[in-house]
Enzyme design. Structure first.
Site, mmCIF file in Angstrom:
data_model
loop_
_atom_site.group_PDB
_atom_site.id
_atom_site.type_symbol
_atom_site.label_atom_id
_atom_site.label_comp_id
_atom_site.label_asym_id
_atom_site.label_seq_id
_atom_site.Cartn_x
_atom_site.Cartn_y
_atom_site.Cartn_z
ATOM 1 N N ARG A 125 57.753 27.393 65.882
ATOM 2 C CA ARG A 125 58.454 26.205 65.387
ATOM 3 C C ARG A 125 57.520 25.139 64.838
ATOM 4 O O ARG A 125 57.973 24.160 64.260
ATOM 5 C CB ARG A 125 59.371 25.662 66.476
ATOM 6 C CG ARG A 125 60.449 26.694 66.820
ATOM 7 C CD ARG A 125 61.459 26.166 67.778
ATOM 8 N NE ARG A 125 62.220 25.038 67.206
ATOM 9 C CZ ARG A 125 63.140 24.355 67.885
ATOM 10 N NH1 ARG A 125 63.392 24.653 69.123
ATOM 11 N NH2 ARG A 125 63.785 23.370 67.305
ATOM 12 N N PRO B 205 56.553 24.140 76.555
ATOM 13 C CA PRO B 205 55.457 24.195 77.541
ATOM 14 C C PRO B 205 55.327 22.857 78.282
ATOM 15 O O PRO B 205 55.292 21.811 77.667
ATOM 16 C CB PRO B 205 54.218 24.464 76.695
ATOM 17 C CG PRO B 205 54.722 24.953 75.393
ATOM 18 C CD PRO B 205 56.077 24.361 75.195
ATOM 19 N N GLU B 206 55.281 22.911 79.600
ATOM 20 C CA GLU B 206 55.118 21.724 80.429
ATOM 21 C C GLU B 206 53.686 21.689 80.956
ATOM 22 O O GLU B 206 52.921 22.624 80.739
ATOM 23 C CB GLU B 206 56.105 21.792 81.605
ATOM 24 C CG GLU B 206 57.559 21.819 81.189
ATOM 25 C CD GLU B 206 58.123 20.423 80.973
ATOM 26 O OE1 GLU B 206 57.406 19.434 81.217
ATOM 27 O OE2 GLU B 206 59.283 20.338 80.558
ATOM 28 N N HIS C 12 53.477 33.762 62.492
ATOM 29 C CA HIS C 12 53.400 32.503 63.252
ATOM 30 C C HIS C 12 52.028 32.227 63.868
ATOM 31 O O HIS C 12 51.893 31.299 64.637
ATOM 32 C CB HIS C 12 54.467 32.415 64.349
ATOM 33 C CG HIS C 12 55.857 32.649 63.874
ATOM 34 N ND1 HIS C 12 56.420 31.912 62.853
ATOM 35 C CD2 HIS C 12 56.804 33.543 64.264
ATOM 36 C CE1 HIS C 12 57.658 32.351 62.635
ATOM 37 N NE2 HIS C 12 57.912 33.349 63.477
#
Ligand code: ZN
Length: 276
Positions: A115, A2-3, A96
């Site tokens: 992650r 994500p930016e 998750h």
């Protein structure tokens, strides 16, 4: 990963879902840590507080509460989503899902991160500027920032311009794709020395950076693979790229083939005719 535009979109989605003004009933932690361990005592102290404002600094999402604050970073694959109010029965966590924030409105704010490189920390008090995560960050490109301030921060930089604008101490949130795109829009070669870029060129570049980020925000962000907005929608920005990922294809302005080179360890794309 994500930016800035994706993080900004998450922030806007949370705002649109009515998270601001909601009271936190309980933060349910489904594991002991993300990139850093959860401080359960500090987090528990935020129970009963109201979420007053959700804002963003660089790629950090900041939840300002009645007394304290939460700092969230999405890491590589993190996302927040809002589960609407369900009457009567609860719902099961997905694989998750690591944090569930139960709000008094009945909504549940869920943090999902396969992650687990993200961060979720409670911060005592609201003065986040001095937190270890935010200290030393450069200027926000979407706020009062312009060519003058860019030119001033580049004056003593010997690095190439592309690496300089990707340096978080200069300006935050200009990821690799955005740097190539903005340099193309401003007509500046990525390999130029940063301290040789003129004031006028800095003006064009600062404007281009803001434009490319605004465009990415408007189309939902750039990352197709892992990232989803808080409402589950995917980004469309990658379909509109001007130069990034187009090595050997015709420049959209002059039809010459787009060049590619690794600069500072990152793939860079430019047109030798349109960029000087
Ligand atoms: Zn061209």
């Amino acid at each position: 990963m994500p930016e800035l535009p994706e993080v900004e979109n998450v922030r806007r989605s949370l705002q649109a879902a009515g998270v601001e003004g909601s009271k936190v009933e309980r933060v349910e932690l489904l594991r002991a840590n993300l990139r850093t361990p959860f401080d359960q005592r500090l987090i528990a102290k935020t129970h009963g507080q109201r979420i007053e404002r959700v804002w963003r600094r660089a790629k950090f999402l900041l939840f300002e509460l009645s007394k304290d604050a939460w700092i969230s970073h999405l890491g590589m694959t993190g996302s927040w989503r809002v589960e609407p109010k369900r009457t009567g029965v609860g719902f099961a966590a997905l694989k998750h899902d690591h944090i569930r924030v139960h709000l008094s409105s009945g909504m549940v704010l869920v943090y999902h991160d396969p992650r687990r490189f993200g961060v979720f920390e409670a911060h005592p008090g609201k003065d986040l500027v001095h937190s270890k995560w935010l200290r030393g960050l450069g200027q926000e490109p979407l706020e009062s920032w312009d060519g003058e301030s860019l030119h001033a921060s580049l004056r003593h930089r010997e690095s190439v311009i592309k690496s300089a604008i990707m340096d978080q101490k200069v300006v935050v949130g200009v990821g690799n794709i955005y740097a190539s795109e903005a340099l193309f829009m401003a007509g500046i070669r990525p390999t130029r020395k940063a301290n040789r870029v003129s004031r006028e060129e800095c003006g064009r570049l600062a404007q281009a950076i803001r434009k490319v980020l605004d465009k990415a925000i408007a189309s939902g962000g750039s990352t197709i693979r892992d990232y989803r907005q808080a409402d589950g929608q995917k980004g469309e920005f990658q379909e509109q790229l001007l130069v990034y990922g187009r090595a050997g294809l015709s420049c959209r302005q002059c039809a010459q083939p787009v060049k590619q080179k690794v600069i500072g360890g990152r793939s860079s794309f430019w047109c030798a005719t349109c960029q000087r």
